[in-house]
Design a protein around this motif. Structure first.
Motif, PDB file in Angstrom:
ATOM      1  N   VAL A  92      -3.465  40.528  44.664  1.00  0.00           N
ATOM      2  CA  VAL A  92      -3.325  41.475  45.677  1.00  0.00           C
ATOM      3  C   VAL A  92      -1.687  41.465  45.965  1.00  0.00           C
ATOM      4  O   VAL A  92      -1.264  40.286  46.525  1.00  0.00           O
ATOM      5  N   TYR A  93      -1.040  42.498  45.976  1.00  0.00           N
ATOM      6  CA  TYR A  93       0.390  42.632  46.214  1.00  0.00           C
ATOM      7  C   TYR A  93       0.861  43.584  47.038  1.00  0.00           C
ATOM      8  O   TYR A  93       0.235  44.765  47.126  1.00  0.00           O
TER       9      TYR A  93
ATOM     10  N   PRO B 286       0.968  33.244  47.415  1.00  0.00           N
ATOM     11  CA  PRO B 286       1.252  34.223  48.456  1.00  0.00           C
ATOM     12  C   PRO B 286       2.715  33.849  48.759  1.00  0.00           C
ATOM     13  O   PRO B 286       3.140  33.035  49.047  1.00  0.00           O
ATOM     14  N   GLY B 287       3.265  34.997  49.360  1.00  0.00           N
ATOM     15  CA  GLY B 287       4.851  35.234  49.639  1.00  0.00           C
ATOM     16  C   GLY B 287       5.668  35.232  48.588  1.00  0.00           C
ATOM     17  O   GLY B 287       6.859  35.451  48.888  1.00  0.00           O
TER      18      GLY B 287
ATOM     19  N   PHE C 233       5.215  41.424  34.710  1.00  0.00           N
ATOM     20  CA  PHE C 233       5.653  40.950  36.235  1.00  0.00           C
ATOM     21  C   PHE C 233       6.275  39.861  35.556  1.00  0.00           C
ATOM     22  O   PHE C 233       5.879  38.839  34.905  1.00  0.00           O
ATOM     23  N   ILE C 234       7.566  39.399  36.506  1.00  0.00           N
ATOM     24  CA  ILE C 234       8.190  38.202  36.272  1.00  0.00           C
ATOM     25  C   ILE C 234       8.480  37.803  37.702  1.00  0.00           C
ATOM     26  O   ILE C 234       8.721  38.491  38.506  1.00  0.00           O
ATOM     27  N   LYS C 235       8.337  36.314  38.006  1.00  0.00           N
ATOM     28  CA  LYS C 235       8.577  35.795  39.257  1.00  0.00           C
ATOM     29  C   LYS C 235      10.056  35.808  39.542  1.00  0.00           C
ATOM     30  O   LYS C 235      10.804  35.309  38.564  1.00  0.00           O
ATOM     31  N   LEU C 236      10.398  36.176  40.509  1.00  0.00           N
ATOM     32  CA  LEU C 236      11.967  36.132  41.083  1.00  0.00           C
ATOM     33  C   LEU C 236      12.335  34.769  41.660  1.00  0.00           C
ATOM     34  O   LEU C 236      10.981  34.038  42.235  1.00  0.00           O
ATOM     35  N   ASP C 237      13.354  34.125  41.847  1.00  0.00           N
ATOM     36  CA  ASP C 237      13.428  32.946  42.288  1.00  0.00           C
ATOM     37  C   ASP C 237      13.258  33.233  43.732  1.00  0.00           C
ATOM     38  O   ASP C 237      13.909  34.238  44.487  1.00  0.00           O
ATOM     39  N   SER C 238      12.844  32.077  44.479  1.00  0.00           N
ATOM     40  CA  SER C 238      12.489  32.102  45.791  1.00  0.00           C
ATOM     41  C   SER C 238      13.786  32.272  46.804  1.00  0.00           C
ATOM     42  O   SER C 238      13.539  32.686  47.748  1.00  0.00           O
TER      43      SER C 238
ATOM     44  N   ARG D  63       5.533  41.778  46.808  1.00  0.00           N
ATOM     45  CA  ARG D  63       5.427  40.355  47.423  1.00  0.00           C
ATOM     46  C   ARG D  63       3.639  40.112  47.180  1.00  0.00           C
ATOM     47  O   ARG D  63       2.895  41.043  47.350  1.00  0.00           O
ATOM     48  N   ILE D  64       3.469  38.834  46.787  1.00  0.00           N
ATOM     49  CA  ILE D  64       2.169  38.586  46.469  1.00  0.00           C
ATOM     50  C   ILE D  64       1.519  38.290  47.952  1.00  0.00           C
ATOM     51  O   ILE D  64       2.088  37.730  48.847  1.00  0.00           O
ATOM     52  N   ILE D  65       0.325  38.897  48.277  1.00  0.00           N
ATOM     53  CA  ILE D  65      -0.425  38.851  49.351  1.00  0.00           C
ATOM     54  C   ILE D  65      -1.333  37.744  49.321  1.00  0.00           C
ATOM     55  O   ILE D  65      -1.709  36.790  50.202  1.00  0.00           O
ATOM     56  N   ALA D  66      -2.159  37.828  48.121  1.00  0.00           N
ATOM     57  CA  ALA D  66      -3.267  36.870  48.107  1.00  0.00           C
ATOM     58  C   ALA D  66      -3.860  37.010  46.415  1.00  0.00           C
ATOM     59  O   ALA D  66      -3.563  38.018  45.878  1.00  0.00           O
TER      60      ALA D  66
END
Length: 80
Positions: A39-40, A10-11, A73-78, A23-26
């Motif tokens: 869930v996003y 999440p986040g 989907f790809i995760k972006l840098d924080s 944004r990932i919610i859960a």
């Protein structure tokens, strides 16, 4: 469910292959068969819906676009 979702938390912000950010919610489970879902939230104005959910396997899956295999989907840098 954490081990099923690998590094989805999440986040985090993930980018869809078409270029929009979410944004990932859960992480959740289907109430009937306990299959995992993500869930996003759309991070852009979307008149259809702001909140979405997708089976984890599809979220982490890949598809063919213009002859190339790409991640859905790809995760972006924080720090973005």
């Amino acid at each position: 469910m954490k081990n099923l979702a690998n590094d989805i938390n999440p986040g985090e912000i993930w980018r869809h292959y078409k270029g929009k950010n979410y944004r990932i919610i859960a992480l959740s489970l289907h109430s009937e068969d306990l299959s995992p879902y993500v869930v996003y939230e759309a991070l852009y104005e979307n008149p259809i819906s702001k909140i979405w959910h997708r089976p984890l396997a599809l979220f982490l899956g890949s598809l063919q676009v213009n002859g190339n295999v790409v991640s859905r989907f790809i995760k972006l840098d924080s720090d973005l």
